[in-house]
Design a protein around this motif. Structure first.
Motif: not given
Length: 434
Positions: A307-330
């Motif tokens: 019900x909140x697709x607008x939050x999905x990438x922000x949550x993914x980024x937070x989870x990614x950075x906990x597991x793999x480090x910074x998610x630098x789109x560049x």
């Protein structure tokens, strides 16, 4: 070349959000990727594109100068691709050029490499909100955040958190502890479903010496041991009905009656409970006492991820950075189509399911569409397939015997998308009937 807005439609129809709670809501587009910003809707009938997004802080060279147009018909907002170079996509389907298509609340719109979510009555902040403790939600947790703000001003003793499994109820409970000003005291977590019913009373309320065979010494129990702090009763809906009255004294009077005791003891404690089942439904089914539910004057609901697709990438980024480090789109490849597919996914395990995807991803290859399709076990919609019409939706439901899951698969939608479309159809029917 842009056109003038129609004379019968005021240009101030789409107001940017004020971020105040008095605001009854404004239609907006919430940017979910690659950045989180509020994007005011362009004036009705005016072609908008690269400059429109740039004014909101989104520099997307894949967006044409004249890309899309929004209009209203019968009180409903419509989106139309005006012949853009890379196309306009709605809920994973490419829009046919110059054909207006209704825009539903919660729809995912893709222009170039930008993903936006349409909200009809947005009442949140004009900028992305910070995480609630460890719970990310720049847009979709405004109601929960408002309840927390109220708790800081008028602390309560008993708080009930509702939400599906995997939505982050325990993380929210930690934020409630902070809001109540009890972070300096003990915070005890109790999984109600994991305690055997026969020993639940003793573990929670304690016992007096000699209360039963083998009780050579008294035990204060978890509640008294947490005095000055808070206890989190996870999955309180699983508490057997015969044990529920024993909680009433604590919730009502802050009194604990230990097993074998003749007099209750006062305890200064906050009770934060959580359930993944609708409590009113449990009351109707006789699985949860109404008087127990009434002892929770403050209730905070966590919406499911679908019900909140607008939050999905922000949550993914937070989870990614906990597991793999910074998610630098560049530096890390993230396909816009992959994020779009995740935003349209149902996520039956909610944030927990998104965490599994992040854990399975290879940080060296990033998030390509093919990888996300493989991890989710679904494929993106066909590029030429337009969004299904009202008639197609009703026909699919009829053909599937009103089975929403099967109808959604037939239409190439997620169940969440189908539910949003059905809600819009019912609203339109009520408007015509009225």
């Amino acid at each position: 070349m842009t056109t003038r807005p129609p004379r019968d439609v005021p240009t101030d129809e789409h107001r940017p959000p004020t971020g105040t709670r008095r605001d009854r809501g404004s239609p907006v587009l919430l940017a979910a990727f690659p950045a989180n910003v509020v994007v005011p809707l362009p004036s009705p009938g005016v072609s908008a594109g690269r400059a429109w997004l740039a004014a909101a802080g989104l520099d997307d060279t894949k967006v044409s100068s004249n890309h899309l147009r929004l209009t209203r018909a019968g009180g409903r907002l419509q989106v139309e691709d005006v012949g853009s170079r890379n196309g306009t996509w709605l809920d994973g389907h490419r829009l046919p050029a110059r054909e207006p298509v209704p825009l539903e609340d919660g729809s995912v719109l893709r222009a170039g490499e930008t993903l936006l979510v349409y909200r009809e009555t947005y009442t949140g902040r004009a900028e992305p909100a910070p995480a609630i403790g460890g719970l990310s939600g720049p847009w979709g947790l405004s109601a929960a955040r408002a309840e927390l703000d109220r708790l800081t001003k008028r602390p309560a003793r008993n708080v009930l958190i509702t939400g599906e499994s995997g939505t982050g109820k325990e993380m929210l409970a930690e934020a409630v502890v902070l809001a109540l000003g009890r972070s300096r005291g003990p915070f005890t977590r109790v999984n109600v479903a994991g305690i055997v019913a026969s020993v639940f009373e003793g573990q929670l309320f304690g016992w007096e010496r000699g209360a039963f065979s083998g009780s050579g010494a008294s035990n204060p129990g978890l509640l008294r041991a947490s005095a000055g702090g808070a206890v989190f009763l996870d999955e309180i809906g699983e508490l057997p009905i015969e044990l529920q009255p024993k909680l009433l004294r604590v919730l009502e009077n802050q009194e604990v009656l230990a097993v074998g005791a003749t007099q209750p003891a006062l305890v200064d404690i906050a009770i934060i409970a959580a359930t993944n089942r609708p409590p009113e439904e449990a009351v109707q089914q006789g699985r949860f006492r109404l008087d127990l539910l009434a002892r929770f004057p403050v209730r905070i609901a966590l919406p499911p991820l679908r019900e909140r697709p607008e939050d999905v990438f922000a949550i993914l980024r937070a989870l990614w950075e906990r597991s793999h480090g910074p998610l630098d789109l560049g530096r890390v490849r993230v396909d816009v189509e992959a994020v779009e597919l995740m935003m349209l996914h149902d996520w039956p395990e909610n944030v927990r399911g998104l965490g599994r995807l992040v854990a399975a991803a290879d940080p060296t290859t990033g998030l390509k569409l093919s990888i996300v399709e493989q991890l989710l076990g679904v494929r993106a919609a066909a590029v030429a397939a337009p969004p299904p019409t009202r008639e197609a939706i009703l026909a699919a439901l009829d053909a599937c015997g009103d089975n929403q899951v099967q109808a959604a698969k037939r239409l190439g939608l997620s169940r969440g998308q189908l539910l949003r479309r059905l809600k819009a159809i019912k609203q339109a029917q009520r408007v015509r009937a009225g």
